[in-house]
Design a protein around this motif. Structure first.
Motif, short mmCIF file in Angstrom:
data_model
loop_
_atom_site.label_atom_id
_atom_site.label_comp_id
_atom_site.label_asym_id
_atom_site.label_seq_id
_atom_site.Cartn_x
_atom_site.Cartn_y
_atom_site.Cartn_z
N LEU A 533 4.06 -2.81 -0.49
CA LEU A 533 5.40 -3.40 -0.58
C LEU A 533 6.11 -3.61 0.76
O LEU A 533 6.77 -4.63 0.95
CB LEU A 533 6.29 -2.58 -1.52
CG LEU A 533 5.96 -2.69 -3.01
CD1 LEU A 533 6.94 -1.88 -3.84
CD2 LEU A 533 5.96 -4.14 -3.47
N LEU A 536 6.39 -7.01 2.44
CA LEU A 536 7.27 -8.08 1.96
C LEU A 536 8.35 -8.42 2.98
O LEU A 536 8.75 -9.57 3.11
CB LEU A 536 7.91 -7.65 0.63
CG LEU A 536 8.79 -8.67 -0.08
CD1 LEU A 536 8.02 -9.92 -0.45
CD2 LEU A 536 9.42 -8.06 -1.34
N LYS A 557 15.04 -8.33 1.05
CA LYS A 557 15.28 -6.88 1.15
C LYS A 557 15.65 -6.32 -0.21
O LYS A 557 15.23 -5.22 -0.57
CB LYS A 557 16.36 -6.61 2.18
CG LYS A 557 15.85 -6.94 3.58
CD LYS A 557 16.60 -6.24 4.68
CE LYS A 557 15.78 -6.32 5.96
NZ LYS A 557 16.59 -6.67 7.13
N TYR A 560 12.56 -5.99 -2.28
CA TYR A 560 11.78 -4.83 -1.85
C TYR A 560 12.32 -3.56 -2.50
O TYR A 560 11.57 -2.75 -3.05
CB TYR A 560 11.82 -4.73 -0.32
CG TYR A 560 11.23 -3.44 0.18
CD1 TYR A 560 9.88 -3.19 0.04
CD2 TYR A 560 12.04 -2.45 0.75
CE1 TYR A 560 9.33 -1.99 0.46
CE2 TYR A 560 11.50 -1.25 1.17
CZ TYR A 560 10.15 -1.02 1.02
OH TYR A 560 9.62 0.17 1.41
N THR A 651 11.68 3.54 0.53
CA THR A 651 10.36 3.73 1.14
C THR A 651 9.93 5.19 1.07
O THR A 651 8.83 5.51 0.62
CB THR A 651 10.39 3.28 2.60
OG1 THR A 651 11.02 2.00 2.67
CG2 THR A 651 9.00 3.19 3.19
#
Ligand code: ADP
Ligand code: MG
Length: 696
Positions: A533, A536, A557, A560, A651
């Motif tokens: 991911l 991206l 964003k 994501y 993340t």
């Protein structure tokens, strides 16, 4: 019985209906909107809405909805009825042009990845006039795109439409160079093959894991799996056949070109393939297909599982995205031609795809990254996580001959000169029986095979369309300025082959040697969703999407965030479901059974000290060891799940679930699955793999 020709598309406000029911000037205006994307003026919209409403009411509809595809992965609809008071205490049925072209659903409960501040909780939906309205369950459905008030895309359709425009713009430039004066638009076409499982609904309802997550989180291997290979293309069971018959009929009424249906490799697994159509319509139709499959299955007391990996150790389900580019004059640009000129054009488009897939392999991988699909990719049942292209030996040899300025084939004495020579014919059937390639040329289209069964086809096609648009743009920039077109073209094609041949691989994608080779070639191997991911939002990809106006940086964003969040949420639900099942079903069943064994053991000993008690003794011992382990893993899993709440940032959280939660789930499952093999059937609290896979 009504014939299929009669009822096909009977629930669709399609061109035939439009022509019949709209005044000629209104019809012409609507056609222009559909063909060239021009906006509708209000009087035309009003006329279309009125005709649409009359048609829908005649077919029993009472409500309408703007049908859209938010980032939840499923479709959304909010029903409004047509009724309006008539001032005499009664009602009339009304539908205005404004209601047709624009809706304003409350958007606050759809994922937006931080795009939508609460003060602008409303979003709006706008009619995609290129995808026909249809009636489903008495509701007139208007296919729409869904955006926030600031214009940010909140759905799957908006970027897909934008990417189709991008590839249209650039492909037209290239086609002009070849003198195609009649071509005024180019569209991408898609035919998605859909895999799914059918299981008995009563059995399904007894498993919390299936109910909450769509996949089994526990389950020992049954004595029989798919090793006999007796299911693939096998005779359909009567219940399945009845389901498929209803499915075809309903899809046909909705104008979906459902074509082939057959059993797949795993027991209880099936596939449906439609005839291809324009990309955005194919995406709408695939979404409808998945929805209707699930609804109709219930009517047959079945449940349709669309999860990518419902059963461990059994092939999972994917979706094959067949893709090509077609002109409004009916030319498939990925079909090798008859003349040198047609071949040169074909080779250039082929090279555009090769270069696009190589340069944007990360995006293709991102577009299929979900928690469910992580169980399939690279597991020797679906392509590996490495993106590569299969071209077949003939086409590869042709490209090699061009690259090296060498003669092609035994008979050819001459060098293969692009634009001068006719490419040798290659039989279509030999182009692809390699099922292991992620991205295969199949004679006149590419088949992208990494998609998971549950995903929308939009994202993969957004990536593909935009990446190819970018490469076509670079080709056009270069060739438009060339003094000698033919030489420039030949050199360009040679260069692309030289620079990007690393992405071409015709061998067995399941072979581990390929992974080592791919690494040497510098290809990416993004094994899981959290690994993939972040690509991206890499600078080069932000540049790509903003250049072609497919996504803004903000939209990327937010996407994501949404994708990583949904990965985390899913694993969190799976983890909690495992804890629940282990504590409430599995461990109590084990205790109960152990107690029975202990009682027997004691009774036997009371009768005679020397009676053989090995079965009871050894089983109780093993059950104790394993339930001790399982219990320990449950506690670790609970702690790991609680630990996630201390983190933030998509993340960090994504990697936490991958590294700290999934491995514990695996351990708990291993202990529980072994327990299942030891506990007597009467004691086990939910249906086994054998029941589920062979129960229909
Ligand atoms: P298989 O992959 O099983 O060999 P086919 O090659 O017949 O099956 O077709 C697979 C899918 O590809 C079908 O949905 C078909 O409609 C679709 N398809 C065929 N031509 C095109 C095209 N030009 N563009 C997009 N999809 C296509
Ligand atoms: Mg296929």
């Amino acid at each position: 019985m009504e014939s299929v020709e009669k009822y096909f598309g009977s629930m669709v406000f399609d061109d035939k209906v439009m022509q019949k029911r709209l005044a000629p000037d209104v019809y012409a205006a609507l056609k222009r909107t559909i063909q060239d994307g021009r906006s509708l003026n209000l009087s035309v919209a009003n006329a279309v809405a009125a005709a649409m409403k009359d048609w829908a009411v005649e077919l029993g509809a009472t409500h309408f909805t703007h049908w859209f595809q938010p980032m939840t992965g499923i479709t959304a609809e909010k029903h409004d009825s047509f009724i309006t008071p008539d001032n005499n205490g009664g009602v009339i049925m009304e539908f205005s042009g404004k209601e047709l072209v624009r809706g304003e659903p409350d958007a606050s409960s759809f994922p937006s990845g931080g795009l939508r501040a609460t003060f602008e909780a409303r979003g709006y939906t706008a009619w995609d006039a290129t995808s026909y309205a249809f009636i489903k369950d008495g509701v007139l459905c208007i296919p729409t795109a869904f955006c926030s008030f600031s214009g940010d895309a909140l759905d799957q359709k908006t970027p897909l439409l934008r990417s189709m425009e991008a590839i249209n713009r650039q492909a037209l430039r290239v086609l002009k160079l070849f003198g195609n004066e009649n071509v005024t638009s180019v569209k991408t076409t898609v035919g998605p093959e859909q895999e799914y499982f059918l299981v008995d609904k009563d059995l399904f309802n007894q498993r919390k894991d299936l109910l909450y997550t769509g996949r089994t989180l526990f389950g020992a291997k049954p004595p029989k799996g798919q090793e006999m290979e007796d299911h693939y293309f096998g005779v359909l069971k009567p219940r399945v056949q009845a389901f498929m018959k209803d499915l075809d009929e309903e899809l046909w009424r909705l104008g979906v070109l459902a074509k082939t249906e057959h059993n797949e490799a795993a027991p209880a697994q099936h596939e449906l393939a439609p005839i291809f159509t324009t990309a955005n319509i194919a995406a709408d139709h695939n979404q409808l297909t998945m929805e209707i499959m699930q609804r109709l299955a219930k009517q047959h007391n079945l449940v349709c599982l669309l999860h990518e990996k419902p059963f461990k150790g059994v092939n999972g389900s994917g979706k094959h995205n067949n893709w090509s580019i077609t002109t409004n004059t009916g030319v498939n640009l990925l079909e090798p031609g008859e003349t040198p000129y047609e071949n040169a054009q074909f080779l250039l488009f082929l090279c555009a795809v090769i270069k696009a897939v190589d340069e944007y392999q990360d995006l293709l991988r991102v577009s299929v990254a979900t928690a469910g699909n992580d169980h399939r990719l690279g597991a020797h049942e679906a392509p590996p996580a490495v993106v590569s292209i299969f071209l077949g030996s003939e086409l590869t040899e042709i490209l090699e001959a061009i690259e090296k300025d060498e003669p092609y084939g035994a008979k050819e004495k001459e060098l293969l000169r692009v634009g001068v020579h006719t490419m040798p014919k290659f039989p279509k059937d030999t182009t692809d029986r390699n099922r292991t390639s992620p991205f295969a040329f199949t004679g006149n289209k590419f088949e992208f095979r990494m998609l998971g069964s549950a995903s929308s086809v939009s994202a993969p096609n957004v990536m593909l369309n935009t990446a190819v648009a970018e490469i076509l743009k670079r080709f056009a920039d270069e060739l438009e300025n060339a003094t000698d077109f033919e030489t420039a073209l030949h050199e360009l094609i040679k260069r692309v082959i030289r620079e990007h041949k690393r992405i071409i691989f015709n061998g067995n994608g399941y072979d581990d040697k390929w992974l080592a080779e791919a690494e040497k070639r510098g290809l990416l191997n993004l094994k899981t969703t959290p690994d993939a991911l972040p690509y991206l939002v890499k600078e080069k990809n932000v540049a790509l999407f903003t250049e072609h106006r497919v996504f803004t940086e903000r939209e990327l964003k937010s996407r994501y965030e949404i994708l990583m969040e949904s990965y985390c949420k899913l694993i969190n639900i799976e983890g909690r479901t495992m804890v629940d099942m282990a504590r409430k079903d599995i461990l109590p069943a084990v205790s109960e059974y152990a107690q029975t064994l202990c009682n027997t053991l004691l009774s036997k000993k009371a009768v005679c000290e020397t009676l053989d008690c090995a079965y009871e003794q050894e089983t109780v011992e093993r059950l104790s060891v394993l339930s001790g382990k399982a219990h320990k893993h449950v506690k670790v899993l609970e702690k790991a799940l609680a630990g996630a709440s201390k983190l933030d940032g998509a993340t960090e959280l994504g990697f936490y679930y991958k590294n700290k939660v999934l491995p514990v789930m695996e351990k708990l499952r291993a202990a529980a699955d072994e327990l299942e093999t030891l506990v007597a059937s009467d004691y086990w609290r939910f249906p086994t793999y054998g029941d589920l896979l062979f129960g229909v």
